[in-house]
Design an enzyme around this catalytic site. Structure first.
Site, PDB file in Angstrom:
ATOM      1  N   ASN A   1       0.780  -1.225   0.122  1.00 12.25           N
ATOM      2  CA  ASN A   1      -0.353   0.128  -0.303  1.00 12.25           C
ATOM      3  C   ASN A   1       1.074   1.526   0.181  1.00 12.25           C
ATOM      4  OD1 ASN A   1       0.944  -0.696   2.541  1.00 12.25           O
ATOM      5  ND2 ASN A   1      -1.138   0.769   2.966  1.00 12.25           N
TER       6      ASN A   1
ATOM      7  N   CYS B   1       1.787   2.622   2.050  1.00 15.73           N
ATOM      8  CA  CYS B   1       2.769   2.971   3.265  1.00 15.73           C
ATOM      9  C   CYS B   1       4.104   2.029   3.776  1.00 15.73           C
ATOM     10  CB  CYS B   1       2.461   3.726   4.961  1.00 15.73           C
ATOM     11  SG  CYS B   1       2.023   5.281   5.007  1.00 15.73           S
TER      12      CYS B   1
ATOM     13  N   GLU C   1       3.121  -1.076   4.400  1.00 14.33           N
ATOM     14  CA  GLU C   1       3.103  -2.202   5.931  1.00 14.33           C
ATOM     15  C   GLU C   1       1.903  -3.294   6.250  1.00 14.33           C
ATOM     16  OE1 GLU C   1      -0.460   0.847   7.110  1.00 14.33           O
ATOM     17  OE2 GLU C   1       1.501   0.834   5.870  1.00 14.33           O
TER      18      GLU C   1
END
Length: 778
Positions: free
Chosen positions: A473, A475, A477
């Site tokens: 995604n 970020c 994670e």
């Protein structure tokens, strides 16, 4: 210099006496007025939170504040309490530094008194009763269209009165000034004139009520537990939940990930879905590795394809044009495979020089890297770039659908080798280290691309029985099964145009985070994590996602991401140096404990509400999840048996997000990152606030070391230790000086990959300013 040894911050009485004489200060300000010290100086105690600070003030410090206030009052004879409060907030903020960080709580206390005064006037009650009229406020603003009517229809009047009695006004005093201001400026409910109508404890209660509205047993107790967890700042919910819970608009999930198929229909459908989700506040990850490269054929016409660039630029325009509820522009990360022929164009997308027609400055880039590429970099070997469309046509398989099932062997390297061996496939052959040089050049100039080590991600995927993970995604994670939605037909039925699409797995991430700096010292993890997992699971049921395939995927996997922040804060409190084996060992033990509690909580929920639909055949069900992580102790084996018997409520359970904004709100340090510096100024559009790291003292100061002066290999060691316990991923930044040599940055990347780290997020150079991901803030 003489010293007045107080057990709490105190204000000199003369200032407040002046204000009292003018009838400008609410009665709460004088709760302990007229108390005399041994030396005869008059002081008053302001609020219980101040007592907790246990700081001592010198007479010089007190007199300094006296003089500042008196001087201001003499110049502003007819001032209101609000004007005095604003002036004193500015003055106390100016006193914040590494020697006297506690002034942030003094500023917060004055700001609270100002808020109580304003809300008391608006609500027509005394300051001491601002929270007691909570039920009336819910009714009033539900009727006005600011709150969702579930708050007043699903809870009876008697229940609302009881819930109001749970509100703990004293917990307002846990905030630093920047935390309180962040909450009031950005997250509480506002009316149509943009005036706040909600106080801090009411925001926590409304979130708790929203998330627990459909619980059937002991519902009010579950609301109370959720409120306890948030109001004590032991945890935070994700930004979309924090912003939108209880309101009439917006959704509750953080990020979404889509897979684009190699067709014009899929490309434009994805763009529409991305725009829709961005409108409602979601951050987006998009995997574009299936799209044919520049110069590929279209319907047999060679050289017709323009590659991924124009479609990425289209997403870039969407990010800029479709903002997130008018608060910020959309945020989109695009992922591509390192063997894709367009990889060099992709790596240059955000550079500040070169042909602007080949740039997309508002897109974040991520690169999907197989083990064999990193091996080629290490060995200074050659690397072959292919067109994914041509691979499908000639080889009969999709190379991107493969990964190495074991370290050093597997289907990806086998099929990659067969592509190399086939003379019918066109390719570009380059030294692998040349690609790595371009990666590092872009990272030092722009902070990206993110690094996504796909083989390790898929090997540790607990749901590989139902698909694979192509990318991550915004970020880095979230790792969950992905697949493209496929167009089937458009028909005209009863004068209605009906479009049929076969839904793929469109990933949804639902996040919240434990505040390690508060929850671990308080010893509340065993109480906290079960209610946190329940809150996250309820987000899935309650959320309204405007993209149907995302709604379907959310229901199939019921994926959640329980994460953490405040790691550096916790290390400082425990007096553990970042660059130490002790920190690595502690990360291993703490995150194993958190993983155990999280898995146990999800399994307990499965026993109560049922397992996620795709549980059968998963690593959870077979026990492979526990074998791969060497969970062999008696307690783990007992939990393994429970999971096999009762299932898991959630197919994915843990992910460590960046949570930069919510960690500020909760008064701790962001994610698992080290601090930037011990003191800094938080700058937004309309203010600049001095901030120090949490619990800064003569003891903790030695354990707060700037990220830019920490050997990043120790950070990688810590994350390799905690990654074993996290089924999804970690937003892992690498902090480097802008003078770093290429060989040293390369060594960091090779170390991260070899250590089993699944992704790295930004490379944060001292010369690069980067955008924080607000969607994944949790």
């Amino acid at each position: 210099m003489s010293t007045s040894m107080c057990t709490c911050p105190s204000f000199p009485f003369p200032i407040l006496q002046r204000l009292r004489n003018r009838n400008m200060v609410c009665n709460r300000f004088f709760v302990c007025a007229d108390r005399k010290g041994e030396n005869g100086n008059m002081t008053i105690q302001i609020e219980q939170q101040m007592a907790k600070l246990k700081k001592s003030y010198t007479e010089e410090e007190l007199e300094s504040f006296v003089r500042l206030s008196d001087r201001w009052l003499r110049k502003n004879d007819n001032a209101t309490f609000e004007a005095w409060a604003d002036a004193m907030i500015l003055q106390t903020l100016s006193l914040i530094d590494e020697e006297e960080p506690y002034w942030t709580f003094v500023a917060a206390q004055i700001y609270l008194e100002k808020l109580y005064d304003q809300f008391a006037t608006r609500r027509g009650v005394g300051v001491e009763d601002v929270y007691k009229v909570f039920p009336e406020q819910l009714a009033r603003y539900t009727e006005a269209g600011l709150y969702h009517d579930c708050l007043t229809t699903k809870y009876s009047e008697l229940e609302l009165v009881e819930l109001a009695s749970y509100l703990e006004q004293s917990r307002d005093e846990l905030f630093t000034y920047i935390g309180l201001k962040t909450l009031m400026d950005r997250y509480v409910v506002r009316d149509y004139t943009k005036t706040p109508v909600e106080l801090p404890q009411e925001r926590w209660m409304v979130i708790a009520m929203t998330l627990m509205q459909d619980e059937t047993e002991n519902r009010l107790e579950k609301v109370r537990e959720s409120y306890w967890a948030m109001s004590n700042l032991y945890m935070t919910v994700a930004t979309p939940t924090l912003s939108n819970a209880g309101k009439t608009h917006g959704q509750l999930s953080s990020c979404f990930i889509d897979t684009v198929d190699d067709s014009l229909q899929s490309i434009y459908d994805t763009n529409t879905d991305v725009a829709t989700l961005s409108k409602y506040g979601g951050g987006i990850g998009v995997y574009m590795g299936k799209i044919r490269s520049r110069g590929s054929s279209i319907k047999g016409f060679k050289g017709a394809s323009s590659g991924v660039l124009p479609w990425i630029k289209q997403l870039n325009n969407t990010a800029v044009s479709v903002d997130q509820l008018g608060q910020r522009q959309g945020a989109i990360a695009v992922y591509l495979d390192v063997w894709h022929k367009d990889v060099f164009t992709f790596l240059d997308l955000r550079l500040n020089n070169g042909d602007e027609r080949l740039r997309a400055h508002d897109i974040f880039t991520g690169l999907c890297l197989p083990d064999i590429f990193m091996e080629a970099v290490e060995a200074r070997g050659e690397w072959h770039l292919f067109d994914p469309h041509e691979v499908r046509e000639v080889m009969g398989f999709s190379l991107e659908d493969c990964y190495d099932e074991q370290k050093g062997q597997g289907s990806f390297r086998d099929k990659y080798a067969s592509c190399i061996a086939n003379p019918l496939l066109s390719r570009e052959v380059v030294p692998a280290i040349d690609i790595m040089k371009r990666i590092m050049r872009s990272q030092l100039e722009t902070g990206v691309p993110f690094m996504f080590y796909r083989d390790e991600v898929n090997r540790m995927n607990p749901n590989k029985h139902e698909g694979m993970i192509y990318s991550s995604n915004l970020c880095t994670e979230i790792f969950q099964n992905m697949s493209p939605t496929q167009f089937e037909s458009i028909t005209l039925e009863d004068d209605v145009i009906v479009t049929r699409r076969k839904p793929g797995d469109f990933v949804v991430c639902n996040l919240s985070s434990v505040n390690l700096g508060k929850a671990v010292p308080a010893g509340v993890l065993e109480r906290l994590i079960p209610i946190q997992v329940r809150m996250l699971d309820n987000v899935i049921a309650l959320n309204t996602i405007p993209v149907k395939q995302a709604e379907r995927t959310n229901a199939r996997y019921r994926g959640i991401g329980l994460g953490t922040f405040g790691w550096h804060h916790l290390l400082a409190l425990k007096e553990i140096q970042w660059e130490s084996d002790e920190a690595v060992d502690y990360a291993d033990k703490l995150y194993e404990h958190i993983a155990y509690l999280t898995i146990r909580a999800s399994s307990a929920l499965a026993r109560e509400k049922g397992a996620y639909p795709l549980f059968e055949g998963s690593d959870w069900q077979t026990g492979a999840y526990f074998d791969k992580r060497s969970y062999n102790s008696d307690k783990w084996q007992a939990l393994r048996a429970d999971v096999a018997n009762y299932g898991m409520r959630n197919g994915y359970v843990m992910a460590v997000a960046p949570n930069s904004s919510t960690s500020i709100l909760a008064g701790s340090t962001a994610t698992i990152d080290p601090i930037f510096q011990k003191s800094y100024s938080e700058e937004k559009k309309d203010y600049k606030i001095p901030v120090t790291v949490p619990d800064l003292s003569p003891v903790t100061t030695w354990y707060y070391k700037s990220a830019y002066f920490i050997d990043q290999n120790w950070t990688i060691k810590q994350n390799a230790a905690r990654a074993r316990h996290i089924d999804q991923g970690i937003s892992l930044n690498l902090y480097v000086q802008n003078t770093i040599q290429a060989k040293d940055l390369l060594a960091l990347h090779l170390n991260a990959w070899a250590s089993g780290v699944k992704t790295t997020y930004y490379v944060r150079s001292t010369s690069v300013e980067l955008l924080e991901c607000e969607s994944c803030a949790s």
